[in-house]
Design a protein around this motif. Sequence first.
Motif, PDB file in Angstrom:
ATOM      1  N   LEU A 117       0.843  -1.237  -0.051  1.00 17.35           N
ATOM      2  CA  LEU A 117      -0.075   0.154  -0.237  1.00 17.35           C
ATOM      3  C   LEU A 117       0.807   1.324  -0.015  1.00 17.35           C
ATOM      4  O   LEU A 117       0.500   2.234  -0.727  1.00 17.35           O
ATOM      5  N   LEU A 118       1.958   1.066   0.894  1.00 16.57           N
ATOM      6  CA  LEU A 118       2.778   2.480   0.974  1.00 16.57           C
ATOM      7  C   LEU A 118       3.609   2.605  -0.514  1.00 16.57           C
ATOM      8  O   LEU A 118       3.593   3.794  -0.961  1.00 16.57           O
ATOM      9  N   ARG A 119       4.198   1.466  -1.150  1.00 12.35           N
ATOM     10  CA  ARG A 119       4.655   1.609  -2.433  1.00 12.35           C
ATOM     11  C   ARG A 119       3.786   2.207  -3.431  1.00 12.35           C
ATOM     12  O   ARG A 119       3.931   2.926  -4.237  1.00 12.35           O
ATOM     13  N   ALA A 120       2.229   1.641  -3.295  1.00 13.25           N
ATOM     14  CA  ALA A 120       1.459   2.201  -4.282  1.00 13.25           C
ATOM     15  C   ALA A 120       1.170   3.525  -4.123  1.00 13.25           C
ATOM     16  O   ALA A 120       1.005   4.356  -5.122  1.00 13.25           O
ATOM     17  N   ARG A 121       1.311   4.248  -3.179  1.00 14.20           N
ATOM     18  CA  ARG A 121       1.069   5.555  -2.852  1.00 14.20           C
ATOM     19  C   ARG A 121       2.158   6.559  -3.412  1.00 14.20           C
ATOM     20  O   ARG A 121       1.910   7.411  -3.916  1.00 14.20           O
ATOM     21  N   ALA A 122       3.463   5.971  -3.199  1.00 15.15           N
ATOM     22  CA  ALA A 122       4.399   6.493  -3.682  1.00 15.15           C
ATOM     23  C   ALA A 122       4.421   6.575  -5.255  1.00 15.15           C
ATOM     24  O   ALA A 122       4.993   7.250  -6.010  1.00 15.15           O
ATOM     25  N   ALA A 123       3.776   5.375  -5.777  1.00 15.33           N
ATOM     26  CA  ALA A 123       3.772   5.456  -7.200  1.00 15.33           C
ATOM     27  C   ALA A 123       2.725   6.421  -7.916  1.00 15.33           C
ATOM     28  O   ALA A 123       2.741   6.130  -9.098  1.00 15.33           O
ATOM     29  N   GLY A 124       1.843   6.813  -6.961  1.00 19.34           N
ATOM     30  CA  GLY A 124       1.135   7.778  -7.366  1.00 19.34           C
ATOM     31  C   GLY A 124      -0.480   6.948  -7.422  1.00 19.34           C
ATOM     32  O   GLY A 124      -1.409   7.967  -7.948  1.00 19.34           O
ATOM     33  N   LEU A 125      -0.860   6.136  -6.673  1.00 19.45           N
ATOM     34  CA  LEU A 125      -2.098   5.808  -6.667  1.00 19.45           C
ATOM     35  C   LEU A 125      -2.656   6.146  -5.238  1.00 19.45           C
ATOM     36  O   LEU A 125      -1.890   6.150  -4.250  1.00 19.45           O
ATOM     37  N   ARG A 126      -4.088   6.584  -5.346  1.00 18.06           N
ATOM     38  CA  ARG A 126      -4.592   7.056  -4.178  1.00 18.06           C
ATOM     39  C   ARG A 126      -4.959   5.779  -3.002  1.00 18.06           C
ATOM     40  O   ARG A 126      -5.495   4.641  -3.596  1.00 18.06           O
ATOM     41  N   ILE A 127      -4.612   5.799  -1.730  1.00 20.80           N
ATOM     42  CA  ILE A 127      -4.832   4.621  -0.686  1.00 20.80           C
ATOM     43  C   ILE A 127      -5.905   5.175   0.136  1.00 20.80           C
ATOM     44  O   ILE A 127      -5.794   6.395   0.363  1.00 20.80           O
ATOM     45  N   ALA A 128      -6.541   4.245   0.579  1.00 20.12           N
ATOM     46  CA  ALA A 128      -7.370   4.690   2.088  1.00 20.12           C
ATOM     47  C   ALA A 128      -6.601   4.859   3.091  1.00 20.12           C
ATOM     48  O   ALA A 128      -5.439   4.163   3.482  1.00 20.12           O
ATOM     49  N   PRO A 129      -6.906   5.660   4.269  1.00 26.96           N
ATOM     50  CA  PRO A 129      -6.406   5.842   5.522  1.00 26.96           C
ATOM     51  C   PRO A 129      -6.352   4.504   5.877  1.00 26.96           C
ATOM     52  O   PRO A 129      -7.389   3.840   6.080  1.00 26.96           O
ATOM     53  N   THR A 130      -5.378   3.955   6.354  1.00 22.88           N
ATOM     54  CA  THR A 130      -5.296   2.283   6.852  1.00 22.88           C
ATOM     55  C   THR A 130      -4.543   2.507   8.231  1.00 22.88           C
ATOM     56  O   THR A 130      -3.440   2.869   8.413  1.00 22.88           O
ATOM     57  N   TRP A 131      -5.152   1.392   9.106  1.00 19.72           N
ATOM     58  CA  TRP A 131      -4.507   1.012  10.449  1.00 19.72           C
ATOM     59  C   TRP A 131      -4.058  -0.532  10.189  1.00 19.72           C
ATOM     60  O   TRP A 131      -5.000  -1.231   9.599  1.00 19.72           O
ATOM     61  N   VAL A 132      -3.021  -1.135  10.743  1.00 19.05           N
ATOM     62  CA  VAL A 132      -2.919  -2.323  11.019  1.00 19.05           C
ATOM     63  C   VAL A 132      -2.695  -2.439  12.517  1.00 19.05           C
ATOM     64  O   VAL A 132      -1.707  -2.014  13.111  1.00 19.05           O
ATOM     65  N   SER A 133      -3.790  -3.050  13.206  1.00 23.17           N
ATOM     66  CA  SER A 133      -3.960  -2.801  14.497  1.00 23.17           C
ATOM     67  C   SER A 133      -4.736  -4.138  15.122  1.00 23.17           C
ATOM     68  O   SER A 133      -5.462  -4.594  14.693  1.00 23.17           O
ATOM     69  N   ASN A 134      -4.438  -4.385  16.337  1.00 27.08           N
ATOM     70  CA  ASN A 134      -5.104  -5.338  17.023  1.00 27.08           C
ATOM     71  C   ASN A 134      -5.604  -4.732  18.482  1.00 27.08           C
ATOM     72  O   ASN A 134      -6.152  -5.309  19.613  1.00 27.08           O
ATOM     73  N   ASP A 135      -5.472  -3.187  18.525  1.00 29.34           N
ATOM     74  CA  ASP A 135      -5.672  -2.567  19.866  1.00 29.34           C
ATOM     75  C   ASP A 135      -7.277  -2.302  19.800  1.00 29.34           C
ATOM     76  O   ASP A 135      -7.945  -1.324  19.038  1.00 29.34           O
ATOM     77  N   VAL A 136      -7.982  -3.005  20.659  1.00 29.02           N
ATOM     78  CA  VAL A 136      -9.586  -3.250  20.610  1.00 29.02           C
ATOM     79  C   VAL A 136     -10.261  -1.783  20.933  1.00 29.02           C
ATOM     80  O   VAL A 136     -11.116  -1.355  20.481  1.00 29.02           O
TER      81      VAL A 136
END
Length: 286
Positions: A117-136
């Motif tokens: 996802l981060l590489r996609a954003r750097a390549a010029g693609l729009r990505i959604a705001p994203t968390w990677v989380s298990n914090d309930v």
Amino acid sequence: MLLIAGGESDPNLHALAEVATDMAVPWLDMRVPVGISPPFHWDLSSPELTPWGEACLPKGAFIRQDVFAALNDPRPAVSARAAGWYAALQGWLLAHPEVRVFNQHIRAVAFNKPAALLRARAAGLRIAPTWVSNDVARLRARLDQPTIAKPVAGGGLCQTLEEAMADVDVAFSAMPALIQPRLVAPELRVFVVGRTPLAFEVSSPSLDYRAQQDAEVTAVPVPPQAEALCRLMAEFGMDFGAADFKTDPDTGELVFLELNTSPMFARFNLASDGALCRAMVTALTP
């Protein structure tokens, strides 16, 4: 000669084989039937492969591990057999890099969804705001917003955050998940074969159409995001794959979701009147 290998019940391999036949491209059938083992021999001192008792030297190959046999028969032996056939044929291909295959030089980053996802954003693609989380606690604070959760490692279905949190009664869930705002239709899947993009709209009432297999697929014009997608795949060392996009409900813009390194393609080939598999066969045959 094009080697087509995997499980006999794989509809994707059937589609590719039919198109190769229509194109008059010679192909070797290594689609292994359920319950019947074809003869196979590879002498590591020889460059040739000897399936079906006859020596050959394919110039191109398409191989998929058989996941369909295990859907009908979940015994561990069925999956182990599929893995064994895949390892044998993939081993020959790895030992013969002169044989054309897709994604021969793929980089590890392509298999990691957050990093991709981060590489996609750097390549010029729009990505959604994203968390990677298990914090309930943090996740529960998102329950008043339309939010989805999906496995970081892939392979599972996308769920609403409410569904994912339904049985969670600990401070930190068993493993992190990808957490994103819920996007809306239209959903696009963009295949890239070599450097040729083909686009399809996927219409489904389900959050994840794989759950009910209720999608309608239509070939559509290639969106402008395909240029950035091709750059991303070149960076990843990929010459075959499919990216999924959905629409931001606030702006109407397409948002990049993920890149599939070994996508299913039979239904999309049908929607393209065979154009997808024709591009694949052309790319794999000298």
